[in-house]
Design an enzyme around this catalytic site. Structure first.
Site, short mmCIF file in Angstrom:
data_model
loop_
_atom_site.label_atom_id
_atom_site.label_comp_id
_atom_site.label_asym_id
_atom_site.label_seq_id
_atom_site.Cartn_x
_atom_site.Cartn_y
_atom_site.Cartn_z
N HIS A 124 -1.20 -7.00 1.64
CA HIS A 124 -0.75 -5.40 1.21
C HIS A 124 -1.49 -4.40 1.98
O HIS A 124 -2.67 -4.34 1.47
CB HIS A 124 -0.78 -5.11 -0.32
CG HIS A 124 -0.03 -6.10 -1.10
ND1 HIS A 124 1.16 -5.83 -1.68
CD2 HIS A 124 -0.46 -7.38 -1.71
CE1 HIS A 124 1.56 -6.85 -2.56
NE2 HIS A 124 0.73 -7.89 -2.58
N PHE A 125 -0.90 -4.18 3.12
CA PHE A 125 -1.85 -3.20 3.96
C PHE A 125 -1.34 -1.71 3.59
O PHE A 125 -1.89 -0.75 4.36
CB PHE A 125 -1.38 -3.47 5.44
CG PHE A 125 -2.18 -4.72 5.86
CD1 PHE A 125 -3.36 -5.47 5.24
CD2 PHE A 125 -2.02 -5.30 7.18
CE1 PHE A 125 -4.11 -6.51 5.45
CE2 PHE A 125 -2.64 -6.40 7.62
CZ PHE A 125 -3.93 -7.01 6.91
N ARG A 126 -0.60 -1.43 2.68
CA ARG A 126 -0.31 -0.30 2.14
C ARG A 126 0.22 1.01 2.92
O ARG A 126 0.19 1.96 2.50
CB ARG A 126 -1.79 0.22 1.58
CG ARG A 126 -2.67 -0.55 0.66
CD ARG A 126 -1.91 -0.77 -0.65
NE ARG A 126 -2.68 -1.66 -1.55
CZ ARG A 126 -2.12 -2.38 -2.56
NH1 ARG A 126 -0.72 -2.26 -2.70
NH2 ARG A 126 -2.95 -2.85 -3.47
N ASN A 169 6.06 -3.61 -1.28
CA ASN A 169 5.91 -2.66 -2.58
C ASN A 169 5.07 -1.53 -1.67
O ASN A 169 3.75 -1.13 -2.29
CB ASN A 169 5.18 -3.28 -3.51
CG ASN A 169 4.10 -4.18 -3.31
OD1 ASN A 169 4.03 -4.87 -2.27
ND2 ASN A 169 3.25 -4.17 -4.49
N HIS A 181 7.07 -13.54 -7.01
CA HIS A 181 5.55 -13.09 -7.72
C HIS A 181 6.30 -13.48 -9.20
O HIS A 181 6.97 -12.76 -9.77
CB HIS A 181 5.29 -11.82 -7.85
CG HIS A 181 4.20 -11.22 -8.60
ND1 HIS A 181 3.12 -10.65 -8.39
CD2 HIS A 181 4.17 -11.49 -10.08
CE1 HIS A 181 2.36 -10.42 -9.56
NE2 HIS A 181 2.92 -10.76 -10.52
N HIS A 200 1.04 -17.30 -5.04
CA HIS A 200 -0.26 -17.10 -6.02
C HIS A 200 -0.21 -17.77 -7.28
O HIS A 200 -0.32 -17.11 -8.53
CB HIS A 200 -0.86 -15.59 -6.08
CG HIS A 200 0.19 -14.50 -6.45
ND1 HIS A 200 1.28 -14.92 -7.39
CD2 HIS A 200 0.33 -13.14 -5.94
CE1 HIS A 200 1.81 -13.42 -7.54
NE2 HIS A 200 1.41 -12.80 -6.63
N ASN A 254 -3.25 -9.54 -10.47
CA ASN A 254 -2.04 -10.18 -11.18
C ASN A 254 -1.44 -11.12 -10.17
O ASN A 254 -1.30 -10.62 -8.98
CB ASN A 254 -1.16 -8.74 -11.27
CG ASN A 254 -1.42 -7.79 -12.01
OD1 ASN A 254 -2.63 -8.01 -13.14
ND2 ASN A 254 -1.08 -6.70 -12.04
N ASP A 295 -3.37 -12.40 -0.51
CA ASP A 295 -2.90 -11.43 -1.50
C ASP A 295 -3.56 -10.36 -1.29
O ASP A 295 -4.17 -9.62 -2.12
CB ASP A 295 -2.65 -11.97 -2.94
CG ASP A 295 -1.85 -10.78 -3.74
OD1 ASP A 295 -1.09 -10.13 -2.95
OD2 ASP A 295 -1.73 -11.00 -4.76
N HIS A 327 -7.79 -1.46 -3.15
CA HIS A 327 -7.78 0.00 -3.91
C HIS A 327 -9.14 0.55 -3.56
O HIS A 327 -10.23 -0.34 -3.10
CB HIS A 327 -7.61 -0.31 -5.36
CG HIS A 327 -6.05 -0.84 -5.61
ND1 HIS A 327 -5.04 -0.34 -5.45
CD2 HIS A 327 -5.67 -2.10 -5.97
CE1 HIS A 327 -4.13 -1.20 -6.05
NE2 HIS A 327 -4.55 -2.40 -6.16
#
Length: 444
Positions: free
Chosen positions: A61-63, A93, A177, A235, A282, A309, A313
Site C-alpha cells: 500500500h503506497f498510499r 484502497n 482479504h 496474509h 489486519n 502488506d 501510517h
C-alpha cells in the site's frame, strides 16, 4: 548498451547455490557461467556475496493518490529497492479507490514518472463495479483485489450474489482479504462495552479473531471451488486456516493459493506489550502457536508466497488509542533481511526464501521474464552480504512515515546492491537515480 559483469558471486536460484558470474547487457541477463569475461563490461567483484533474483512483493500500500502524507509511490518504492524488492503490486484502497479503469490508468501514469522499482497495480472489486471488472486486460493488470472483511467503505464486498458473479466472471486471479466482518463487529462491540474506546492492544487478536479469519477464508475457498475461479488468499494469520490449503500439487497446478506476510512470521501476541499499536495489523498478529504453524506451512508449501502488506501510517496516527489507531505498518525495506535472519537461525534455507519471494510470485501472477536468474530474463538482482550486520535506526529508514516495527533490530545480513532492469539503483546504503523501472507484463 551498458554492460556489467558480476564476478564470483554465490548465485541463489532454482533450488541451487553455486558460484557463477553474470553478464548484464542493457536490461537483460545475457550470460551466466564460470570465468566469464567481456572487454567492455564494468566489473563488480562479488567475492563473499550472494546474488539473488530481486524479490517480487505482491501486496503493498503506497498510499498514492490521496493519502500521500503517509507514503507515495516514489518513497515506498525507494524503500523497497533498498530492501532488495525489485517489483511491487500495489493495492486499490487509495483515495480515490482504484475501482475504475480511469483511476487505474492514473496510477500507472504516476508510477511511470516516479517509481524506483518495477510496478503493477491491482484493480479493486466492489458491490457495484462488475462491468468494469469484466473489462480488465489480464496482460497489463496484476490481479483483482477483494476485501471480504474490512472497514474501507465501498470496497467491502458483502453482497453474496455480486460476489458469486465476480468470482464467475473475473478475467484475473482474485486476491482476497479474508476476515468475517459480522464476527469482528460483534467482538468489537463486546470489547467496547467492557473497556470503552481504550481497549488494550493485546485484545486485538480476540477482536480480529481466528474464527473471523477462518469463516471468511473457508467461504472464499468454497466459492472459488464452486465457480472455478483462481483464488489467492492474502496474509494468512491462523493455524486453523492451514487446514484449508493443499501441498499435493505444484504451484502451477493449484487453483487456490495462499500467502503469508513478514509480520505474521516475525511477531506474535507476546510482542504487543513492547510494540503496542505499532504492530496492529489486519488480520491481527496472533498466538505463538499460530506463528509456528504458519512457518511450518511455509516450509511445507501450503503457503506459496511471502509478502509484506507494507501499509504505512504516521507515528502520530499509530500512537492513538486502540479504536483510533489504524492497522498496518511499513515493511518493504526490511522484509528480505528478516527472512535472512530466519536463515541464520536455521529455520529456512536460502533456496526456499528465493522460491517464496521471487520464483513463486512470478509463477503465480504469470509475470513475464522476471523472478529468476536466467539468461534472457530481466536483470533484477540483489547482492547481499550475509555476514555484515545492519541495525535499523530512524536515520536509515526510507519510508515516508519515518518509523519501522524493526527499529532497533540488528539483522545479520546487509543488502549491498540492487539492480533494476540492469541498472544499479541501490548501492551500499544509498538510493541512486531512478533508472528505468518498467510496468510488469503478464503472460496470460
Amino acid at each position: 548498451m551498458k554492460k556489467i559483469l558480476i564476478k564470483n558471486a554465490q548465485l541463489v536460484n532454482e533450488g541451487v547455490v553455486q558460484q557463477q558470474d553474470i553478464l548484464i547487457e542493457d536490461t537483460l541477463i545475457s550470460k551466466i557461467g564460470a570465468d566469464l569475461s567481456h572487454p567492455e563490461a564494468y566489473i563488480i567483484d562479488a567475492e563473499g556475496l550472494h546474488l539473488f533474483p530481486g524479490a517480487i512483493d505482491d501486496q503493498v500500500h503506497f498510499r498514492e493518490p490521496g493519502l500521500t502524507h503517509k507514503e507515495d509511490i516514489a518513497t515506498g518504492s525507494r524503500a523497497a529497492v533498498a530492501g532488495g524488492i525489485t517489483s511491487f503490486m500495489e493495492m486499490p484502497n487509495t483515495n480515490p479507490q482504484t475501482t475504475t479503469h480511469e483511476e487505474l490508468q492514473k496510477k500507472f501514469d504516476i508510477a511511470q514518472e516516479t517509481a524506483y522499482a518495477n510496478y503493477s497495480f491491482m484493480f479493486g472489486g466492489t458491490n457495484d463495479n462488475l462491468e468494469e471488472i469484466k473489462k480488465i486486460d489480464p496482460k497489463t493488470t496484476a490481479a483483482l483485489k477483494l476485501f471480504l472483511g474490512s472497514s474501507t467503505g465501498n470496497m467491502l464486498v458483502d453482497d453474496e450474489k455480486v460476489l458469486e458473479q465476480i468470482f464467475t466472471h473475473s478475467p484475473l486471479l482474485i486476491c482476497t482479504h479474508c476476515e468475517d466482518e459480522e464476527t469482528i463487529r460483534e467482538n468489537l462491540a463486546q470489547h467496547i462495552k467492557e473497556y470503552g474506546q481504550d481497549i488494550p492492544i493485546e485484545k486485538h487478536p480476540d477482536i480480529r479473531s481466528a474464527e473471523a479469519c477462518y469463516l471468511s477464508s473457508s467461504s472464499a475457498i468454497k466459492l472459488a471451488k464452486k465457480t472455478g475461479a483462481r483464488l489467492h488468499v492474502f496474509h494468512l494469520s491462523t493455524a486453523k486456516e492451514m487446514e484449508l490449503f493443499d501441498n499435493s500439487l505444484s504451484l502451477r497446478e493449484k487453483q487456490i493459493t495462499a500467502e503469508v506476510c513478514i509480520h505474521h512470521l516475525w511477531f506474535n501476541d507476546t510482542n504487543y506489550g513492547e510494540k503496542g499499536t505499532l504492530i496492529k495489523w489486519n488480520p491481527a498478529v496472533k498466538a505463538k502457536a499460530d506463528q509456528e504453524t504458519l512457518f511450518q506451512a511455509l516450509l511445507d508449501d501450503k503457503l506459496d508466497v511471502i509478502a509484506t502488506d507494507h501499509a504505512p501510517h504516521t507515528l502520530t496516527e499509530k500512537q492513538n488509542s486502540y479504536t483510533k489507531a489504524p492497522s498496518g505498518g511499513p515493511l518493504v525495506q526490511h522484509a528480505f533481511q528478516a527472512m535472512l535472519e530466519f536463515y541464520h537461525q536455521g529455520k529456512i534455507s536460502l533456496e526456499k526464501i528465493v522460491q517464496k519471494m521471487a520464483h513463486n510470485p512470478a509463477i503465480l501472477f504469470d509475470i513475464k521474464s522476471r523472478g529468476y536468474l536466467k539468461e534472457g530474463y530481466k536483470a533484477d538482482l540483489v547482492l547481499i552480504d550475509l555476514n555484515k550486520p545492519y541495525t535499523v535506526t530512524k536515520d536509515n529508514i526510507l519510508s515516508k512515515c519515518g518509523w519501522s516495527p524493526f527499529e532497533g533490530t540488528t539483522f545479520s545480513s546487509t543488502i549491498e546492491k540492487t539492480f533494476i532492469n540492469g541498472t544499479l539503483i541501490y548501492d551500499n546504503g544509498i538510493v541512486l537515480e531512478r533508472g528505468k523501472p518498467e510496468q510488469l507484463r503478464f503472460d496470460r
